[in-house]
Enzyme design. Structure first.
Site, PDB file in Angstrom:
ATOM      1  CD  GLU A  23      -2.910  -0.765  -0.226  1.00  0.00           C
ATOM      2  OE1 GLU A  23      -3.122   0.390  -0.629  1.00  0.00           O
ATOM      3  OE2 GLU A  23      -3.301  -1.772  -0.848  1.00  0.00           O
ATOM      4  CD  GLN A  64       1.535  11.056  -4.339  1.00  0.00           C
ATOM      5  OE1 GLN A  64       1.971  11.930  -5.059  1.00  0.00           O
ATOM      6  NE2 GLN A  64       1.696  11.076  -3.034  1.00  0.00           N
ATOM      7  CE1 TYR A  91       5.711  12.036  -5.551  1.00  0.00           C
ATOM      8  CE2 TYR A  91       5.552   9.985  -6.768  1.00  0.00           C
ATOM      9  CZ  TYR A  91       5.305  11.344  -6.660  1.00  0.00           C
ATOM     10  OH  TYR A  91       4.657  11.990  -7.673  1.00  0.00           O
TER      11      TYR A  91
END
Ligand code: SF4
Length: 352
Positions: free
Chosen positions: A49, A54, A94
């Site tokens: 998850e 994104q 990220y």
């Protein structure tokens, strides 16, 4: 009510039980086979998850299994040092997510005996876990009736509830609808995955596949031909063009890398030495360095930034002349470093 095209229609009633029956039957029959759907291990689901935040499924597929092999449980992740975790995440982007994941694993080991907590509040107190991610993990791993509300699911809900002339729902209304649609007793795991699957494969942002959608009879956007208007298109920030120059600089059997300093998104990562221009790159490397050959560059995007990267191959006579954040790594160890995505791509392409 008169739709924009065709005959008048009445708003379809969004009965939760009817909705779930149609959605769940469709999911059972046609969902994609993904490795994180084959497990009920809360840690593995948690990792998936966080990776999927994104990020496209196709990108996550290249990292998920290897990451779990390297860090098979919260204890292993908590015990790992940050550069090792960032190296396993290198290229996925990220990177704050990887740092949060490791910090959260340390909390899970310290305060929850190594097991992802079952309480929503405790889950949301972990670094990097918001309400939606907590809902996804708790429902899929433990079957608890906490809804997910990521971007895909929010879009599905906005469209289901769409009516002509009615603005998009606010976040609190979306949470209320997501909660109302959750199965009250069993089936939370399947429901959450089905909601996410519908948003990812069918109710797509620009071209939803309504004719083959399992819940089209209950959908306001479909009935009123509002799929192009709901959710209301968001204003995209203006694209900013930037240029940078990086060097693939050899020192005998090693390569020069640079620590990404500062508090930005790449904090803790390393990459090829870079500067705003060739001249600045040369000056940061010092006079012992020679930039000898320009290589094909690349263009990449970070949010609204379009970054054109110029690439030079070069050499440096002595590692002792390197300054600041520059350091040398043996060539065979380069891909074990927490490389930023652009550097990893360029090194795969050119560092032979
Ligand atoms: S009918 Fe179309 S707009 Fe409505 S939920 Fe299905 S895919 Fe999305």
């Amino acid at each position: 009510m008169v739709p924009r095209h065709g005959r008048p229609v009445h708003p379809p009633a969004l009965d939760p039980a009817t909705f779930r029956r149609a959605l769940h039957a469709w999911y059972r029959k046609s969902h994609r086979l993904l490795p994180w759907r084959e497990t009920r291990d809360p840690y593995a689901i948690w990792v998936s998850e966080v990776m999927l935040q994104q990020t496209r499924v196709e990108s996550v597929m290249g990292y998920y299994s290897e990451f779990l092999e390297r860090f098979p449980d919260a204890g292993a992740l908590a015990a790992a040092d940050e550069p090792a975790v960032l190296a396993a995440w290198s290229g996925l982007g990220y990177y704050r997510r990887a740092r949060f994941l490791r910090s959260a694993a340390r909390v899970v080991v310290r305060e929850h005996r190594g097991r992802f907590p079952r309480e929503l509040e405790q889950a949301m107190a972990l670094p990097g876990i918001g309400r939606s991610t907590a809902g996804a993990i708790l429902s899929i791993a433990y079957g608890l009736a906490h809804p997910v509300l990521d971007g895909n699911v929010a879009r599905v809900l906005q469209r289901l509830a769409a009516r002509p002339g009615v603005p998009d729902m606010a976040p609190a209304q979306l949470w209320e609808l997501a909660t109302r649609l959750m199965p009250p007793r069993s089936g939370a795991a399947l429901h959450t995955q089905a909601m996410m699957e519908l948003g990812a494969t069918t109710c797509l942002p620009d071209s939803p596949a309504c004719p083959r959608c399992p819940v089209k009879k209950l959908c306001g956007a479909h009935a009123f031909h509002l799929t192009a208007d709901v959710p209301a298109p968001r204003k995209r920030p203006r694209q900013v063009r930037e240029e940078e120059c990086v060097g693939i600089i050899s020192v005998r059997d090693g390569l020069v890398l640079e620590r990404r300093a500062g508090p930005g998104a790449l904090h803790g990562m390393v990459g090829l030495p870079r500067a705003a221009s060739r001249e600045e790159l040369q000056s940061s490397l010092g006079t012992a360095a020679r930039l000898v050959e320009q290589l094909p560059g690349l263009t990449h995007f970070i949010m609204n930034r379009r970054i054109a990267t110029e690439v030079w191959r070069g050499t440096i006579a002595s590692r002792s002349r390197l300054r600041g954040e520059l350091f040398v790594v043996a060539r065979k160890e380069v891909f074990g470093q927490p490389l930023d995505g652009t550097s990893r791509k360029l090194l795969k392409r050119h560092a032979s």
